[in-house]
Write an enzyme that holds these catalytic residues in place. Structure first.
Site, PDB file in Angstrom:
ATOM      1  CE1 TYR A  14     -34.300  26.283  -5.336  1.00 38.22           C
ATOM      2  CE2 TYR A  14     -33.404  25.720  -7.511  1.00 38.22           C
ATOM      3  CZ  TYR A  14     -33.944  25.245  -5.996  1.00 38.22           C
ATOM      4  OH  TYR A  14     -34.278  24.065  -5.775  1.00 38.22           O
ATOM      5  N   GLY A  15     -31.011  29.490  -4.343  1.00 37.65           N
ATOM      6  CA  GLY A  15     -31.133  29.448  -2.803  1.00 37.65           C
ATOM      7  C   GLY A  15     -29.657  29.531  -2.118  1.00 37.65           C
ATOM      8  CB  THR A  16     -28.017  27.481   0.302  1.00 35.58           C
ATOM      9  OG1 THR A  16     -27.984  26.052  -0.207  1.00 35.58           O
ATOM     10  CG2 THR A  16     -29.285  27.667   1.336  1.00 35.58           C
ATOM     11  CG  LEU A  17     -25.678  25.710  -4.366  1.00 40.90           C
ATOM     12  CD1 LEU A  17     -26.282  24.825  -5.384  1.00 40.90           C
ATOM     13  CD2 LEU A  17     -24.425  25.609  -4.036  1.00 40.90           C
ATOM     14  CD  GLU A  80     -28.795  21.511  -4.000  1.00 40.84           C
ATOM     15  OE1 GLU A  80     -29.616  21.339  -2.917  1.00 40.84           O
ATOM     16  OE2 GLU A  80     -28.560  22.597  -4.211  1.00 40.84           O
TER      17      GLU A  80
END
Length: 130
Positions: A14-17, A80
Site C-alpha cells: 500500500y506504499g513504497t512497494l 519492513e
C-alpha cells in the site's frame, strides 16, 4: 489458467512497494494479483517518507496484491523490519481474500497525520501541492 504455487504468499502492499514507487523493484518477478482494498477497519498514517498501516481503524486502504515466493518474502521482511518495525500479519481484504500485510503498531503512531483517503499515491499528490 495459471496455478498458484503452494509456496506462494499473497501480500498486500500500500506504499513504497506499489508499482511505480521506490521499493517496487523488490517485487520484480512477483505475480501481480491485482488492485485491492482492505475492509474498512484500518487507518493509514503518514510516517514521513512512507505510510504506516494500523489495524482497529475505520478506513478502507487501497493497494495491490502480489504473490511472492519465500526468498522474496524474506526480502520484504528485511525491508519492513519485520517483526521489530513493521509486523507482517494476516488480514482480510474487501471481498474476503486473506493476505499478508505489514502493520505498524498504533502506539508508535501518536502525532502522525492520518491519510483520510486511504490511498498513499493520492496522498503523495496532495502533499506535493501543499
Amino acid at each position: 489458467m495459471k496455478r498458484t504455487s503452494p509456496a506462494a504468499t499473497s501480500v498486500f502492499v500500500y506504499g513504497t512497494l506499489l508499482s511505480g514507487e521506490p521499493n517496487h523493484h523488490l517485487l520484480r518477478g512477483a505475480r501481480l494479483v491485482g488492485p485491492a482494498r482492505t475492509r474498512p477497519c484500518f487507518t493509514l498514517y503518514d510516517y514521513g517518507p512512507f505510510p504506516a498501516l494500523a489495524s482497529k481503524g475505520q478506513h478502507t486502504v487501497a493497494g495491490e496484491v502480489y504473490e511472492v515466493d519465500a526468498p522474496m518474502l524474506a526480502a520484504l521482511d528485511r525491508l519492513e523490519g519485520h517483526p521489530r518495525f513493521y509486523q507482517r500479519s494476516p488480514i482480510t481484504l474487501d471481498g474476503g481474500a486473506r493476505v499478508e500485510a505489514y502493520l505498524f503498531p498504533k502506539a508508535r503512531l501518536a502525532g502522525c497525520p492520518t491519510i483520510e483517503s486511504g490511498c498513499w499515491r493520492l496522498h503523495l499528490q496532495e502533499r506535493e501541492s501543499w
